[in-house]
Motif scaffolding. Sequence first.
Motif, PDB file in Angstrom:
ATOM      1  N   VAL A  68      52.080  73.365  74.327  1.00  0.00           N
ATOM      2  CA  VAL A  68      51.446  74.611  74.777  1.00  0.00           C
ATOM      3  C   VAL A  68      51.889  75.030  76.174  1.00  0.00           C
ATOM      4  O   VAL A  68      51.525  76.112  76.628  1.00  0.00           O
ATOM      5  CB  VAL A  68      49.900  74.514  74.711  1.00  0.00           C
ATOM      6  CG1 VAL A  68      49.442  74.270  73.280  1.00  0.00           C
ATOM      7  CG2 VAL A  68      49.360  73.446  75.638  1.00  0.00           C
ATOM      8  N   ASN A  69      52.659  74.207  76.852  1.00  0.00           N
ATOM      9  CA  ASN A  69      53.130  74.518  78.205  1.00  0.00           C
ATOM     10  C   ASN A  69      54.657  74.584  78.194  1.00  0.00           C
ATOM     11  O   ASN A  69      55.322  73.541  78.183  1.00  0.00           O
ATOM     12  CB  ASN A  69      52.633  73.455  79.186  1.00  0.00           C
ATOM     13  CG  ASN A  69      52.961  73.791  80.613  1.00  0.00           C
ATOM     14  OD1 ASN A  69      53.906  74.521  80.902  1.00  0.00           O
ATOM     15  ND2 ASN A  69      52.187  73.249  81.529  1.00  0.00           N
ATOM     16  N   PRO A  70      55.229  75.784  78.210  1.00  0.00           N
ATOM     17  CA  PRO A  70      56.693  75.918  78.116  1.00  0.00           C
ATOM     18  C   PRO A  70      57.464  75.100  79.154  1.00  0.00           C
ATOM     19  O   PRO A  70      58.546  74.602  78.855  1.00  0.00           O
ATOM     20  CB  PRO A  70      56.927  77.412  78.322  1.00  0.00           C
ATOM     21  CG  PRO A  70      55.648  78.062  77.894  1.00  0.00           C
ATOM     22  CD  PRO A  70      54.564  77.078  78.276  1.00  0.00           C
ATOM     23  N   ALA A  71      56.915  74.923  80.333  1.00  0.00           N
ATOM     24  CA  ALA A  71      57.622  74.168  81.371  1.00  0.00           C
ATOM     25  C   ALA A  71      57.753  72.689  81.029  1.00  0.00           C
ATOM     26  O   ALA A  71      58.616  72.001  81.575  1.00  0.00           O
ATOM     27  CB  ALA A  71      56.903  74.332  82.714  1.00  0.00           C
ATOM     28  N   TRP A  72      56.923  72.193  80.128  1.00  0.00           N
ATOM     29  CA  TRP A  72      56.926  70.777  79.762  1.00  0.00           C
ATOM     30  C   TRP A  72      57.640  70.502  78.439  1.00  0.00           C
ATOM     31  O   TRP A  72      57.763  69.351  78.019  1.00  0.00           O
ATOM     32  CB  TRP A  72      55.477  70.274  79.662  1.00  0.00           C
ATOM     33  CG  TRP A  72      54.883  69.971  80.993  1.00  0.00           C
ATOM     34  CD1 TRP A  72      54.601  70.855  81.991  1.00  0.00           C
ATOM     35  CD2 TRP A  72      54.503  68.697  81.474  1.00  0.00           C
ATOM     36  NE1 TRP A  72      54.055  70.212  83.052  1.00  0.00           N
ATOM     37  CE2 TRP A  72      53.981  68.868  82.765  1.00  0.00           C
ATOM     38  CE3 TRP A  72      54.539  67.417  80.935  1.00  0.00           C
ATOM     39  CZ2 TRP A  72      53.517  67.819  83.525  1.00  0.00           C
ATOM     40  CZ3 TRP A  72      54.065  66.369  81.686  1.00  0.00           C
ATOM     41  CH2 TRP A  72      53.566  66.577  82.971  1.00  0.00           C
ATOM     42  N   ARG A  73      58.094  71.534  77.753  1.00  0.00           N
ATOM     43  CA  ARG A  73      58.671  71.333  76.416  1.00  0.00           C
ATOM     44  C   ARG A  73      59.907  70.451  76.424  1.00  0.00           C
ATOM     45  O   ARG A  73      60.059  69.585  75.568  1.00  0.00           O
ATOM     46  CB  ARG A  73      58.958  72.675  75.757  1.00  0.00           C
ATOM     47  CG  ARG A  73      57.673  73.331  75.346  1.00  0.00           C
ATOM     48  CD  ARG A  73      57.839  74.429  74.350  1.00  0.00           C
ATOM     49  NE  ARG A  73      56.528  75.031  74.188  1.00  0.00           N
ATOM     50  CZ  ARG A  73      56.274  76.312  74.355  1.00  0.00           C
ATOM     51  NH1 ARG A  73      57.255  77.163  74.625  1.00  0.00           N
ATOM     52  NH2 ARG A  73      55.045  76.761  74.211  1.00  0.00           N
ATOM     53  N   GLY A  74      60.805  70.656  77.368  1.00  0.00           N
ATOM     54  CA  GLY A  74      61.998  69.813  77.434  1.00  0.00           C
ATOM     55  C   GLY A  74      61.631  68.355  77.623  1.00  0.00           C
ATOM     56  O   GLY A  74      62.148  67.472  76.929  1.00  0.00           O
ATOM     57  N   PHE A  75      60.719  68.088  78.565  1.00  0.00           N
ATOM     58  CA  PHE A  75      60.254  66.718  78.793  1.00  0.00           C
ATOM     59  C   PHE A  75      59.633  66.147  77.527  1.00  0.00           C
ATOM     60  O   PHE A  75      59.902  64.999  77.138  1.00  0.00           O
ATOM     61  CB  PHE A  75      59.246  66.672  79.940  1.00  0.00           C
ATOM     62  CG  PHE A  75      58.534  65.356  80.039  1.00  0.00           C
ATOM     63  CD1 PHE A  75      59.156  64.258  80.601  1.00  0.00           C
ATOM     64  CD2 PHE A  75      57.250  65.206  79.536  1.00  0.00           C
ATOM     65  CE1 PHE A  75      58.510  63.032  80.673  1.00  0.00           C
ATOM     66  CE2 PHE A  75      56.598  63.987  79.603  1.00  0.00           C
ATOM     67  CZ  PHE A  75      57.226  62.899  80.168  1.00  0.00           C
TER      68      PHE A  75
END
Length: 128
Positions: A68-75
């Motif tokens: 739900v948090n685009p900034a954390w998707r890669g991680f």
Amino acid sequence: MANWLPIATLWIAGLGFLGFGIALLVAPLPVMDWVGLQVSGAGADIEIRAFYGGLEIGLGLLLLYAAVNPAWRGFGLWLCVAAFGGLAGARAIGLLLAGGGPRMLWFAWLTELVVLVLAVVSLRLRRP
């Protein structure tokens, strides 16, 4: 496809870890028996609740946050690669060394492999 696959992968992985984590926290010995592990005693109960239940709940919640948090998707996707790659690889080695195993363990291996592939494909799709 590039937009929804990483999110779907993180939801699948997160809910999978969360579901098994809760099951292992609530009823560790029956779940272990279901997958073919015979354990008993207070020490086993506590260790399974903590390590398998608690760790899987934590991983599941982290992956759902990443969904739900685009900034954390890669991680989150890299965490899926590490976790499911480790699980699938170690389970494959175990199945090979044991000369096979119960169907449940083959199903677990296939599931881990599918989530690993989804995570790898999702990471490739995220590249600019």
